[in-house]
Design a protein around this motif. Structure first.
Motif, PDB file in Angstrom:
ATOM      1  N   UNK A  26       0.810  -1.220   0.000  1.00  0.00           N
ATOM      2  CA  UNK A  26       0.000   0.000   0.000  1.00  0.00           C
ATOM      3  C   UNK A  26       0.849   1.278   0.000  1.00  0.00           C
ATOM      4  N   UNK A  27       2.153   1.131  -0.174  1.00  0.00           N
ATOM      5  CA  UNK A  27       3.025   2.301  -0.171  1.00  0.00           C
ATOM      6  C   UNK A  27       3.138   2.873  -1.578  1.00  0.00           C
ATOM      7  N   UNK A 121      -6.610  -1.461   2.764  1.00  0.00           N
ATOM      8  CA  UNK A 121      -5.616  -1.567   3.841  1.00  0.00           C
ATOM      9  C   UNK A 121      -6.324  -1.600   5.204  1.00  0.00           C
ATOM     10  N   UNK A 122      -7.000  -2.698   5.461  1.00  0.00           N
ATOM     11  CA  UNK A 122      -7.808  -2.860   6.678  1.00  0.00           C
ATOM     12  C   UNK A 122      -6.959  -2.809   7.950  1.00  0.00           C
ATOM     13  N   UNK A 123      -5.799  -3.491   8.015  1.00  0.00           N
ATOM     14  CA  UNK A 123      -5.000  -3.410   9.249  1.00  0.00           C
ATOM     15  C   UNK A 123      -4.624  -1.975   9.610  1.00  0.00           C
ATOM     16  N   UNK A 124      -4.265  -1.170   8.610  1.00  0.00           N
ATOM     17  CA  UNK A 124      -3.918   0.225   8.883  1.00  0.00           C
ATOM     18  C   UNK A 124      -5.134   0.991   9.399  1.00  0.00           C
ATOM     19  N   UNK A 129      -7.915   3.991  13.686  1.00  0.00           N
ATOM     20  CA  UNK A 129      -9.116   4.176  14.503  1.00  0.00           C
ATOM     21  C   UNK A 129      -8.831   3.928  15.984  1.00  0.00           C
ATOM     22  N   UNK A 130      -7.946   2.987  16.305  1.00  0.00           N
ATOM     23  CA  UNK A 130      -7.551   2.772  17.710  1.00  0.00           C
ATOM     24  C   UNK A 130      -6.842   3.995  18.277  1.00  0.00           C
ATOM     25  N   UNK A 131      -6.141   4.713  17.422  1.00  0.00           N
ATOM     26  CA  UNK A 131      -5.425   5.914  17.858  1.00  0.00           C
ATOM     27  C   UNK A 131      -6.344   7.130  17.962  1.00  0.00           C
ATOM     28  N   UNK A 150      -6.428   4.014  -7.342  1.00  0.00           N
ATOM     29  CA  UNK A 150      -6.953   3.389  -6.122  1.00  0.00           C
ATOM     30  C   UNK A 150      -7.820   4.396  -5.368  1.00  0.00           C
ATOM     31  N   UNK A 151      -8.800   3.847  -4.651  1.00  0.00           N
ATOM     32  CA  UNK A 151      -9.649   4.649  -3.768  1.00  0.00           C
ATOM     33  C   UNK A 151      -8.987   4.706  -2.403  1.00  0.00           C
ATOM     34  N   UNK A 152      -9.096   5.868  -1.760  1.00  0.00           N
ATOM     35  CA  UNK A 152      -8.495   6.027  -0.435  1.00  0.00           C
ATOM     36  C   UNK A 152      -9.476   6.695   0.512  1.00  0.00           C
ATOM     37  N   UNK A 153      -9.340   6.342   1.785  1.00  0.00           N
ATOM     38  CA  UNK A 153     -10.063   7.037   2.839  1.00  0.00           C
ATOM     39  C   UNK A 153      -9.192   8.165   3.359  1.00  0.00           C
TER      40      UNK A 153
END
Length: 169
Positions: A26-27, A121-124, A129-131, A150-153
């Motif tokens: 994802x980089x 990139x679900x793990x990221x 969100x935890x932060x 690519x689509x990004x949030x």
């Protein structure tokens, strides 16, 4: 666990981490990274006040990179790559992110920190969100990764949101 400024002797680790297929899906780098070009990048960016590049250390060992880009008008863009796979899923990235955000809000006096992450990139996204980062929008076809749009949030955390989520950490 701590973060410290990126130094010239960190270049070989950065190149190895970014070139690792387990890290770079994802980089958005021009791959493969090269040590000589990365050394030129380091010297070009050394001393700049509009960015902060750091190394994540765990038990005194460098395990990843983290930082802030485009520091201007009370805002900055966040990035992270945990380079050593044995430290993934153990809270190291979260702890490093909290330290970086403390630096951003307490030392640099930023109002907000933002980031972009690809929708796959679900793990990221879980880390962010935890932060305390808040997902604000979906940006369709907003970047190119390996020749494909690519689509990004787009995520944001403000100083007050960070203080509420991370009390006592």
């Amino acid at each position: 666990m701590n973060i410290r400024p990126f130094m010239e002797n960190d270049i070989s680790n950065k190149v190895r981490w970014i070139n690792d297929c387990g890290n770079n899906r994802f980089l958005h780098y021009d791959l493969p990274l090269d040590e000589d070009k990365t050394r030129v990048w380091f010297h070009k960016n050394k001393g700049r006040t509009d960015r902060y590049d750091a190394i994540i250390e765990y038990d005194g060992n460098p395990v990843g990179i983290i930082g802030l880009l485009s520091i201007v008008d009370g805002r900055a863009e966040y990035y992270i790559t945990l380079g050593e796979s044995q430290y993934k899923g153990k809270g190291v990235a979260r702890d490093a992110s909290v330290l970086l955000l403390k630096y951003a809000f307490d030392e640099l006096k930023l109002r907000e920190v933002y980031l972009y992450t690809e929708v796959d990139n679900i793990p990221a996204q879980k880390l962010f969100e935890k932060c305390g980062f808040v997902k604000y929008r979906l940006d369709k076809n907003s970047a190119v990764n390996r020749g494909q749009f690519v689509d990004r949030y787009y995520y944001v955390i403000t100083a007050s949101e960070f203080g509420s989520v991370n009390k006592g950490k």
